[in-house]
Scaffold this motif. Structure first.
Motif, PDB file in Angstrom:
ATOM      1  N   TRP A 120       0.818  -1.222   0.000  1.00 57.07           N
ATOM      2  CA  TRP A 120       0.000   0.000   0.000  1.00 57.07           C
ATOM      3  C   TRP A 120       0.850   1.270   0.000  1.00 57.07           C
ATOM      4  CZ3 TRP A 120      -3.128  -2.324   4.591  1.00 57.07           C
ATOM      5  CH2 TRP A 120      -4.070  -3.255   4.094  1.00 57.07           C
ATOM      6  N   THR A 121       2.166   1.133   0.001  1.00 56.34           N
ATOM      7  CA  THR A 121       3.040   2.298   0.050  1.00 56.34           C
ATOM      8  C   THR A 121       2.885   3.127  -1.216  1.00 56.34           C
ATOM      9  OG1 THR A 121       4.627   1.098   1.410  1.00 56.34           O
ATOM     10  CG2 THR A 121       5.430   3.064   0.281  1.00 56.34           C
ATOM     11  N   ASP A 122       2.677   4.440  -1.052  1.00 59.25           N
ATOM     12  CA  ASP A 122       2.544   5.325  -2.209  1.00 59.25           C
ATOM     13  C   ASP A 122       3.777   6.200  -2.396  1.00 59.25           C
ATOM     14  OD1 ASP A 122       2.002   6.650   0.125  1.00 59.25           O
ATOM     15  OD2 ASP A 122      -0.035   7.246  -0.419  1.00 59.25           O
ATOM     16  N   TYR A 123       4.363   6.688  -1.312  1.00 61.07           N
ATOM     17  CA  TYR A 123       5.621   7.423  -1.412  1.00 61.07           C
ATOM     18  C   TYR A 123       6.323   7.359  -0.063  1.00 61.07           C
ATOM     19  CZ  TYR A 123       4.173  11.488   1.372  1.00 61.07           C
ATOM     20  OH  TYR A 123       3.789  12.314   2.398  1.00 61.07           O
ATOM     21  N   TRP A 124       7.607   7.681  -0.081  1.00 62.27           N
ATOM     22  CA  TRP A 124       8.392   7.643   1.147  1.00 62.27           C
ATOM     23  C   TRP A 124       8.548   9.058   1.702  1.00 62.27           C
ATOM     24  CZ3 TRP A 124       9.510   3.100   3.269  1.00 62.27           C
ATOM     25  CH2 TRP A 124       9.507   1.971   2.449  1.00 62.27           C
ATOM     26  N   PRO A 125       8.062   9.312   2.882  1.00 62.10           N
ATOM     27  CA  PRO A 125       8.298  10.624   3.485  1.00 62.10           C
ATOM     28  C   PRO A 125       9.793  10.825   3.760  1.00 62.10           C
ATOM     29  CG  PRO A 125       6.551   9.427   4.633  1.00 62.10           C
ATOM     30  CD  PRO A 125       7.239   8.453   3.738  1.00 62.10           C
ATOM     31  N   GLY A 126      10.299  11.993   3.420  1.00 61.40           N
ATOM     32  CA  GLY A 126      11.700  12.285   3.712  1.00 61.40           C
ATOM     33  C   GLY A 126      12.643  11.701   2.678  1.00 61.40           C
ATOM     34  N   ASP A 127      13.919  11.910   2.900  1.00 61.16           N
ATOM     35  CA  ASP A 127      14.952  11.474   1.952  1.00 61.16           C
ATOM     36  C   ASP A 127      15.457  10.096   2.349  1.00 61.16           C
ATOM     37  OD1 ASP A 127      17.831  13.146   3.412  1.00 61.16           O
ATOM     38  OD2 ASP A 127      15.904  12.574   4.301  1.00 61.16           O
ATOM     39  N   THR A 128      14.681   9.089   2.067  1.00 65.87           N
ATOM     40  CA  THR A 128      15.052   7.727   2.423  1.00 65.87           C
ATOM     41  C   THR A 128      15.729   7.028   1.245  1.00 65.87           C
ATOM     42  OG1 THR A 128      14.185   5.564   3.070  1.00 65.87           O
ATOM     43  CG2 THR A 128      12.733   6.959   1.804  1.00 65.87           C
ATOM     44  N   ILE A 129      16.521   6.004   1.538  1.00 68.83           N
ATOM     45  CA  ILE A 129      17.220   5.287   0.487  1.00 68.83           C
ATOM     46  C   ILE A 129      16.328   4.236  -0.172  1.00 68.83           C
ATOM     47  CG2 ILE A 129      19.434   5.597   1.626  1.00 68.83           C
ATOM     48  CD1 ILE A 129      19.272   2.645   2.484  1.00 68.83           C
ATOM     49  N   GLN A 130      15.180   3.947   0.421  1.00 66.93           N
ATOM     50  CA  GLN A 130      14.350   2.876  -0.097  1.00 66.93           C
ATOM     51  C   GLN A 130      13.563   3.303  -1.335  1.00 66.93           C
ATOM     52  OE1 GLN A 130      12.187   0.591   2.940  1.00 66.93           O
ATOM     53  NE2 GLN A 130      13.055   1.953   4.442  1.00 66.93           N
ATOM     54  N   GLU A 131      13.212   2.320  -2.138  1.00 67.32           N
ATOM     55  CA  GLU A 131      12.280   2.532  -3.225  1.00 67.32           C
ATOM     56  C   GLU A 131      10.946   1.922  -2.817  1.00 67.32           C
ATOM     57  OE1 GLU A 131      13.807   0.790  -6.715  1.00 67.32           O
ATOM     58  OE2 GLU A 131      15.569   2.080  -6.835  1.00 67.32           O
ATOM     59  N   HIS A 132       9.844   2.630  -3.086  1.00 66.09           N
ATOM     60  CA  HIS A 132       8.569   2.088  -2.628  1.00 66.09           C
ATOM     61  C   HIS A 132       8.168   0.891  -3.485  1.00 66.09           C
ATOM     62  CE1 HIS A 132       5.861   3.349  -5.875  1.00 66.09           C
ATOM     63  NE2 HIS A 132       6.571   4.463  -5.948  1.00 66.09           N
ATOM     64  N   PRO A 133       7.636  -0.175  -2.832  1.00 69.30           N
ATOM     65  CA  PRO A 133       7.244  -1.377  -3.568  1.00 69.30           C
ATOM     66  C   PRO A 133       5.745  -1.438  -3.817  1.00 69.30           C
ATOM     67  CG  PRO A 133       7.411  -1.875  -1.249  1.00 69.30           C
ATOM     68  CD  PRO A 133       7.635  -0.381  -1.393  1.00 69.30           C
ATOM     69  N   GLY A 134       5.037  -0.314  -3.722  1.00 71.30           N
ATOM     70  CA  GLY A 134       3.589  -0.315  -3.805  1.00 71.30           C
ATOM     71  C   GLY A 134       3.073  -0.955  -5.090  1.00 71.30           C
ATOM     72  N   VAL A 135       2.139  -1.900  -4.951  1.00 71.62           N
ATOM     73  CA  VAL A 135       1.531  -2.586  -6.088  1.00 71.62           C
ATOM     74  C   VAL A 135       0.033  -2.679  -5.814  1.00 71.62           C
ATOM     75  CG1 VAL A 135       1.413  -4.728  -7.414  1.00 71.62           C
ATOM     76  CG2 VAL A 135       3.612  -3.929  -6.543  1.00 71.62           C
ATOM     77  N   THR A 136      -0.787  -2.229  -6.752  1.00 71.91           N
ATOM     78  CA  THR A 136      -2.224  -2.195  -6.525  1.00 71.91           C
ATOM     79  C   THR A 136      -2.844  -3.580  -6.562  1.00 71.91           C
ATOM     80  OG1 THR A 136      -2.322   0.003  -7.512  1.00 71.91           O
ATOM     81  CG2 THR A 136      -4.401  -1.208  -7.325  1.00 71.91           C
ATOM     82  N   ASP A 137      -2.475  -4.386  -7.542  1.00 74.78           N
ATOM     83  CA  ASP A 137      -3.113  -5.684  -7.771  1.00 74.78           C
ATOM     84  C   ASP A 137      -2.365  -6.795  -7.038  1.00 74.78           C
ATOM     85  OD1 ASP A 137      -4.353  -7.944  -8.688  1.00 74.78           O
ATOM     86  OD2 ASP A 137      -3.960  -7.583 -10.816  1.00 74.78           O
TER      87      ASP A 137
END
Length: 377
Positions: A120-137
Motif C-alpha cells: 500500500w506504500t505510495d511514497y516515502w516521506p523524507g529522503d530515504t534510500i528505499q524505493e517504494h514497492p507499492g503494487v495495486t493488484d
C-alpha cells in the motif's frame, strides 16, 4: 575375495542383522515451520534450509512487505536455489483480518504518515534510500531479479496446513513467524489446541525502543523512523488484530525478536563479497539481489534460534499489541511481571542486542555450505 572385502561384507551383514535399537541412531532432526511474507533471499528460509539437522516441513506465505503471491514466488525460488524443491510452499492470507488500505489512509489523515505500508506504500516521506514497492493488484507478481521459479505452490490453505503439521508432530515443531501474523491468527481461531501443539514460537515483530547503533548514513535511515514512534513496527502494524490473537495464545514458549537488535545489523557489500569464496547458486543470487544498507531483520530470528550465543542482552516481558483505532493502533505494549494487566498476555523471551560479527560469521558458514543436489541456478 581379498580379506578387506570379506571383512566389509561380514560387517555389513552383521550390521543389518542388528535390531534397530542397537544401531547407531541418526542425529535428531529439528522440525520447523516458516510463516513469512517472503520478500527475497534475505530471510529465514534461505538460512534454515541450509542447516543439516533442520527439517523445514513447509513455508506458508502471507501478504506484508509484498503481496502473498509475490512472497510465494520468492519462497519457491529460494527452494530451487537451495536444492529443496520438495518442501511445500502453501499460500495464505492476502489481506489482514480488519486493516485495509482505506483504513490506513483515514488513519494517516488523523495521526500522520506511516513510513512503510507494504504494497500500500505510495511514497516515502523524507529522503530515504528505499524505493517504494507499492503494487495495486495482489495478483501482479513481478519478475524476480534472481530468476523466476519453475516449481508450483501447494493448493492447500496455509492455516489448515499449519494445523495439520502441528497435530502430526505435537510438541516437536518450532514455528517461525517473520511476517504479519494473519495465517497464525487464523490457525489459532480454527484450532484452540494449535498453540499448545507447537514446541516454540519465534517471531520477528514489535518494537520497544530502537536506537541507531551503526555509524553510517544508511543505518540511520532505519533507526530514525523510531525516534518519534518507538513502539510501531510494520509486521504488527499491517495486521494488529492478528498480532493480538497471537500474543494471547497459550504457547509453550515464545521468543520475540523486535526491531531493537536489528539496528545493530546491516547488509553490506563487504559481507556479500565474502560469500564469493565458496560460490554456489544461493550465494550468487544473494550477491545479485540483496539491497545493501537494509538491516538483517528476519535473519535475526533464524540466527537467534540456531546460535543462541549471539544474544548479548535479553529480557522477559509480557507483550501485547494495541488494536483500538487510535494514534497507537498497532503499537507494541510491554510490561514486567509486576506491572502487567493480567488480561491474557504471555511471558516472552525478548532479544534486545546481538553480537553482529558472530552472527555474520555463522550466517556466512550456512550460506556457503554445499547445496543439496547442486541447486538450480
Amino acid at each position: 575375495m581379498p580379506r578387506i572385502l570379506l571383512f566389509l561384507a561380514l560387517f555389513h551383514s552383521l550390521f543389518l542383522s542388528l535390531p534397530a535399537a542397537a544401531r547407531p541412531a541418526d542425529p535428531p532432526r529439528r522440525l520447523v515451520l516458516i510463516d513469512d511474507d517472503v520478500i527475497g533471499l534475505n530471510g529465514v528460509p534461505a538460512l534454515l534450509l541450509q542447516v543439516p539437522d533442520v527439517e523445514v516441513l513447509g513455508i506458508t506465505t502471507t501478504s506484508g512487505s509484498v503481496w502473498r503471491d509475490t512472497a510465494t514466488a520468492h519462497a519457491l525460488r529460494t527452494l530451487e536455489l537451495t536444492g529443496k524443491p520438495n518442501v511445500p510452499v502453501v499460500p495464505g492470507a492476502v489481506y489482514p483480518l480488519l486493516n485495509s488500505r482505506e483504513q490506513v489512509i483515514r488513519w494517516e489523515g488523523m495521526y500522520g504518515r506511516l513510513v512503510f505500508k507494504g504494497p500500500w506504500t505510495d511514497y516515502w516521506p523524507g529522503d530515504t534510500i528505499q524505493e517504494h514497492p507499492g503494487v495495486t493488484d495482489p495478483a501482479d507478481v513481478p519478475d524476480l531479479s534472481y530468476g523466476n521459479p519453475s516449481i508450483k505452490a501447494s493448493d492447500e490453505i496455509a492455516a489448515l496446513f499449519l494445523i495439520r503439521m502441528a497435530r502430526r508432530y505435537p510438541g516437536q515443531v518450532t514455528l517461525f513467524a517473520t511476517g504479519p501474523m494473519t495465517n497464525i491468527a487464523l490457525a489459532l481461531s480454527l484450532d484452540p489446541e494449535f498453540a499448545r501443539n507447537i514446541k516454540e514460537l519465534v517471531y520477528m515483530g514489535g518494537s520497544l525502543n530502537p536506537r541507531q547503533h551503526l555509524s553510517n548514513p544508511s543505518a540511520d535511515q532505519f533507526a530514525r523512523e523510531f525516534v518519534n514512534s518507538p513502539r510501531r513496527e510494520f509486521n504488527i502494524r499491517w495486521d494488529p488484530e492478528a498480532a493480538r490473537i497471537m500474543a494471547h495464545a497459550p504457547w509453550r514458549r515464545i521468543t520475540m525478536i523486535p526491531v531493537d537488535p536489528s539496528t545493530g545489523t546491516q547488509w553490506t557489500r563487504g559481507f556479500l563479497d565474502s560469500l564469493g569464496s565458496a560460490p554456489n547458486p544461493l550465494t550468487g543470487a544473494l550477491a545479485r539481489s540483496i539491497a545493501v544498507g537494509f538491516p538483517m531483520w528476519d535473519e535475526l530470528a533464524a540466527m537467534v534460534w540456531l546460535e543462541p550465543g549471539i544474544v548479548t542482552k535479553r529480557d522477559t516481558l509480557y507483550v501485547d499489541f494495541e488494536t483500538s483505532m487510535t494514534a497507537g493502533y498497532g503499537d507494541t505494549l510491554s510490561w514486567t511481571e509486576a506491572y502487567r494487566p493480567k488480561l491474557g498476555e504471555q511471558a516472552q523471551d525478548v532479544v534486545l542486542e546481538v553480537d553482529r560479527e558472530r552472527m555474520e560469521a555463522a550466517m556466512r558458514a550456512l550460506y556457503t555450505r554445499p547445496i543439496a543436489g547442486g541447486g538450480k541456478r
